[in-house]
Design a protein around this motif. Sequence first.
Motif, mmCIF file in Angstrom:
data_model
loop_
_atom_site.group_PDB
_atom_site.id
_atom_site.type_symbol
_atom_site.label_atom_id
_atom_site.label_comp_id
_atom_site.label_asym_id
_atom_site.label_seq_id
_atom_site.Cartn_x
_atom_site.Cartn_y
_atom_site.Cartn_z
ATOM 1 N N LEU A 26 0.874 -1.185 0.000
ATOM 2 C CA LEU A 26 0.000 0.000 0.000
ATOM 3 C C LEU A 26 0.904 1.226 0.000
ATOM 4 N N HIS A 27 0.734 2.074 -1.001
ATOM 5 C CA HIS A 27 1.646 3.202 -1.175
ATOM 6 C C HIS A 27 1.013 4.534 -0.782
ATOM 7 N N VAL A 28 1.890 5.447 -0.370
ATOM 8 C CA VAL A 28 1.520 6.859 -0.326
ATOM 9 C C VAL A 28 1.742 7.333 -1.761
ATOM 10 N N GLY A 29 0.772 7.952 -2.363
ATOM 11 C CA GLY A 29 1.020 8.501 -3.697
ATOM 12 C C GLY A 29 0.663 7.562 -4.833
ATOM 13 N N ARG A 30 -0.155 6.523 -4.544
ATOM 14 C CA ARG A 30 -0.690 5.699 -5.623
ATOM 15 C C ARG A 30 -1.561 6.620 -6.477
ATOM 16 N N PRO A 31 -1.332 6.677 -7.784
ATOM 17 C CA PRO A 31 -2.052 7.687 -8.575
ATOM 18 C C PRO A 31 -3.577 7.559 -8.515
ATOM 19 N N CYS A 79 6.047 20.974 -18.096
ATOM 20 C CA CYS A 79 6.342 19.534 -18.168
ATOM 21 C C CYS A 79 6.464 18.892 -16.786
ATOM 22 N N ASN A 80 6.763 19.649 -15.760
ATOM 23 C CA ASN A 80 6.736 19.141 -14.376
ATOM 24 C C ASN A 80 6.812 20.326 -13.404
ATOM 25 N N GLY A 81 6.624 20.026 -12.130
ATOM 26 C CA GLY A 81 6.594 21.094 -11.140
ATOM 27 C C GLY A 81 7.956 21.725 -10.912
ATOM 28 N N THR A 82 9.012 20.940 -11.069
ATOM 29 C CA THR A 82 10.357 21.471 -10.824
ATOM 30 C C THR A 82 10.729 22.507 -11.878
ATOM 31 N N VAL A 83 10.472 22.186 -13.139
ATOM 32 C CA VAL A 83 10.749 23.156 -14.210
ATOM 33 C C VAL A 83 9.829 24.372 -14.046
ATOM 34 N N ALA A 84 8.603 24.143 -13.616
ATOM 35 C CA ALA A 84 7.688 25.266 -13.364
ATOM 36 C C ALA A 84 8.284 26.192 -12.299
ATOM 37 N N LEU A 85 8.856 25.601 -11.239
ATOM 38 C CA LEU A 85 9.503 26.410 -10.193
ATOM 39 C C LEU A 85 10.684 27.188 -10.780
ATOM 40 N N GLU A 86 11.509 26.487 -11.556
ATOM 41 C CA GLU A 86 12.699 27.135 -12.129
ATOM 42 C C GLU A 86 12.306 28.324 -13.016
ATOM 43 N N THR A 104 10.475 20.648 3.140
ATOM 44 C CA THR A 104 9.724 20.575 1.892
ATOM 45 C C THR A 104 10.444 19.608 0.963
ATOM 46 N N PHE A 105 9.849 19.351 -0.201
ATOM 47 C CA PHE A 105 10.508 18.489 -1.180
ATOM 48 C C PHE A 105 11.726 19.232 -1.727
ATOM 49 N N VAL A 106 12.789 18.466 -1.980
ATOM 50 C CA VAL A 106 14.083 19.066 -2.314
ATOM 51 C C VAL A 106 14.056 19.863 -3.626
ATOM 52 N N ALA A 107 13.051 19.623 -4.468
ATOM 53 C CA ALA A 107 12.948 20.367 -5.733
ATOM 54 C C ALA A 107 12.893 21.881 -5.482
ATOM 55 N N CYS A 108 12.327 22.288 -4.350
ATOM 56 C CA CYS A 108 12.193 23.729 -4.067
ATOM 57 C C CYS A 108 13.583 24.364 -3.959
ATOM 58 N N SER A 178 2.146 22.933 -4.743
ATOM 59 C CA SER A 178 2.132 21.566 -5.296
ATOM 60 C C SER A 178 1.216 20.608 -4.537
ATOM 61 N N HIS A 179 1.057 20.845 -3.237
ATOM 62 C CA HIS A 179 0.188 19.962 -2.444
ATOM 63 C C HIS A 179 -1.225 20.528 -2.352
ATOM 64 N N ALA A 180 -1.430 21.717 -2.868
ATOM 65 C CA ALA A 180 -2.636 22.467 -2.501
ATOM 66 C C ALA A 180 -3.555 22.759 -3.675
ATOM 67 N N GLN A 302 -5.288 15.173 0.281
ATOM 68 C CA GLN A 302 -4.409 14.234 -0.428
ATOM 69 C C GLN A 302 -3.362 13.602 0.487
ATOM 70 N N TYR A 303 -3.022 14.297 1.570
ATOM 71 C CA TYR A 303 -1.998 13.745 2.466
ATOM 72 C C TYR A 303 -2.605 13.438 3.835
ATOM 73 N N VAL A 304 -2.353 12.242 4.315
ATOM 74 C CA VAL A 304 -2.708 11.899 5.695
ATOM 75 C C VAL A 304 -1.390 11.884 6.457
HETATM 76 N N1 T4K Z 1 7.262 21.050 -4.683
HETATM 77 C C1 T4K Z 1 6.726 20.171 -3.817
HETATM 78 C C2 T4K Z 1 6.227 20.678 -2.510
HETATM 79 C C3 T4K Z 1 6.642 18.822 -4.148
HETATM 80 O O1 T4K Z 1 6.115 17.942 -3.258
HETATM 81 C C4 T4K Z 1 7.123 18.388 -5.397
HETATM 82 C C5 T4K Z 1 7.075 16.990 -5.758
HETATM 83 C C6 T4K Z 1 7.677 19.344 -6.269
HETATM 84 C C7 T4K Z 1 7.728 20.679 -5.876
HETATM 85 C C8 T4K Z 1 8.255 18.977 -7.612
HETATM 86 O O2 T4K Z 1 7.261 18.622 -8.532
HETATM 87 P P1 T4K Z 1 7.565 17.552 -9.718
HETATM 88 O O3 T4K Z 1 8.782 18.060 -10.467
HETATM 89 O O4 T4K Z 1 7.783 16.216 -9.114
HETATM 90 O O5 T4K Z 1 6.319 17.631 -10.556
HETATM 91 C C9 T4K Z 1 7.506 12.036 -4.935
HETATM 92 C C10 T4K Z 1 7.298 12.673 -6.279
HETATM 93 O O6 T4K Z 1 8.193 12.195 -7.250
HETATM 94 C C11 T4K Z 1 7.350 14.154 -6.249
HETATM 95 O O7 T4K Z 1 6.674 14.595 -7.398
HETATM 96 C C12 T4K Z 1 6.619 14.705 -5.040
HETATM 97 N N2 T4K Z 1 6.761 16.126 -4.902
HETATM 98 C C13 T4K Z 1 7.145 14.075 -3.775
HETATM 99 C C14 T4K Z 1 6.400 14.552 -2.573
HETATM 100 O O8 T4K Z 1 6.943 12.696 -3.864
HETATM 101 P P2 T4K Z 1 9.264 10.303 -4.269
HETATM 102 O O9 T4K Z 1 10.726 10.241 -4.382
HETATM 103 O O10 T4K Z 1 8.639 10.009 -2.973
HETATM 104 O O11 T4K Z 1 8.563 9.454 -5.446
HETATM 105 P P3 T4K Z 1 8.311 7.916 -5.553
HETATM 106 O O12 T4K Z 1 8.639 7.511 -6.922
HETATM 107 O O13 T4K Z 1 8.942 7.208 -4.404
HETATM 108 O O14 T4K Z 1 6.731 7.789 -5.433
HETATM 109 C C15 T4K Z 1 6.063 7.911 -4.214
HETATM 110 C C16 T4K Z 1 5.138 6.712 -4.021
HETATM 111 O O15 T4K Z 1 4.110 6.742 -4.969
HETATM 112 C C17 T4K Z 1 5.821 5.390 -4.111
HETATM 113 O O16 T4K Z 1 5.790 4.795 -2.860
HETATM 114 C C18 T4K Z 1 5.013 4.580 -5.110
HETATM 115 C C19 T4K Z 1 3.872 5.459 -5.518
HETATM 116 N N3 T4K Z 1 3.759 5.576 -6.976
HETATM 117 C C20 T4K Z 1 4.595 6.440 -7.620
HETATM 118 C C21 T4K Z 1 4.524 6.587 -8.982
HETATM 119 C C22 T4K Z 1 5.441 7.548 -9.702
HETATM 120 C C23 T4K Z 1 2.861 4.811 -7.657
HETATM 121 O O17 T4K Z 1 2.130 4.021 -7.058
HETATM 122 N N4 T4K Z 1 2.746 4.984 -9.010
HETATM 123 C C24 T4K Z 1 3.536 5.835 -9.722
HETATM 124 O O18 T4K Z 1 3.382 5.979 -10.943
HETATM 125 O O19 T4K Z 1 8.856 11.769 -4.724
#
Ligand code: T4K
Length: 396
Positions: A26-31, A79-86, A104-108, A178-180, A302-304
């Motif tokens: 069971l994942h956090v972030g299952r789409p 194309c993604n949130g990181t490039v959007a930030l940049e 926060t997420f390291v992308a910031c 990004s979370h909001a 979206q986040y618990v």
């Molecule tokens: N600012 C904030 C505050 C953010 O949280 C993020 C991204 C960004 C900026 C940057 O935006 P992006 O450039 O990413 O658009 C994940 C995400 O990769 C990242 O987008 C997200 N925040 C961050 C909070 O979480 P990881 O390293 O935890 O990803 P990963 O691959 O381990 O996935 C998380 C879980 O989701 C896994 O346990 C499995 C599940 N999963 C993941 C994917 C991709 C699935 O079930 N299916 C999938 O397709 O960073």
Amino acid sequence: MTGRDTKHKIEDLALFGGHALFSEQLHVGRPNLGDRETFLFHVNDILDRRWLTNRGHYVTEFERRIEDCLGVKHCIAMCNGTVALEIAVRALGLTGEVILPSFTFVACAHALQWQQIRPVFCDVDPATHNLDPQRVRECITDRTTGIMGVHLWGRPCDTDSLEQVAGTHGLRLLFDGSHAFGCSHSGRMIGNFGDAAVFSFHATKFVNTLEGGAVVTNSDELAGKMRLMKNFGFSGLDNVIYIGTNGKMNEVSAAMGLTCLDGMEAIIETNRRNYERYAEGLTGVRGVSLLRYDLREKHNYQYVVVEVDDTAGIGRDRLVEILHAENVRARRYFYPGCHRMEPYRTLQPEAGGVLPATEQLVQRVLCLPTGTAVSEEAIAAICELISFCVENSRSL
Ligand code: T4K
């Protein structure tokens, strides 16, 4: 879940040789997926049109829908949130130093450092997990050009105070929402505060475009700049008038985004149901507190997020070990804090000294699986498991 795997004694835990509570992870972030048929219909249409990217029908429609949904003047899909930030950072003309949370997420931080801007890590309010405006004031130097607030877990920053600080010191104010996406603050949708706001539509986000992001703004000037920047600086055919990059969203991503937007209310409903089940299941569990949302505002749930404090008797990391063995892939977002990741821990070895709240939160916070792939029964079982661990903490 097999049903027979309720834990009665320590040996029942998978970490100690018992059966895992769940047969699949069971994942956090299952789409969250919207309606599959609608998405596939769009994909076929995209193929029929033979128009896959660059000012396509679907991206244009996606941007319009976001503008309507948030009540903002401009949405520029990326194309993604990181490039959007940049791109937002660059369009805002940020240089020198920018103040942001480390929690926060390291992308910031990367979006700044990538452009030779020094991220100045500022402490957060332990209650809200968001930038503490008083600490922000203390971080300002004559090199500061902006503040990047992050609406962590979808809960809004103290926008009034940050706008006031930015106004007083002539700083630009960028929010990472990004979370909001879909959340409101004081009755206004997130996206309408500061100079601009960034969203991520990564697969794990509430609304996803596979990979994707956007910047929204009410400024015509900024929007114009960012539209040029995300498309190599092209203004019409063969005419480059600005330095740019490739930040474009493609058509299939936009189609996924549109499908998710159609299903948004249903996803929120499921997320809220899950959140309420967690709230019930964790009530009275010593030392484990669920982060609450302001029920007067719109929220995507979206986040618990829970905090595990000393009274639980079991450390957050030991709990994670036990949960993972049971196939509950809880995540320690955002451990260990940006300031403890490279290159920041080398460039700024002293940063942690002014981040006491952050240092504590990174040891305590845990995100639990939710979203449309997680059932109510699974949540009840996860809560029972956590409760079992706390009750038996002395033996663990
Ligand atoms: N600012 C904030 C505050 C953010 O949280 C993020 C991204 C960004 C900026 C940057 O935006 P992006 O450039 O990413 O658009 C994940 C995400 O990769 C990242 O987008 C997200 N925040 C961050 C909070 O979480 P990881 O390293 O935890 O990803 P990963 O691959 O381990 O996935 C998380 C879980 O989701 C896994 O346990 C499995 C599940 N999963 C993941 C994917 C991709 C699935 O079930 N299916 C999938 O397709 O960073």
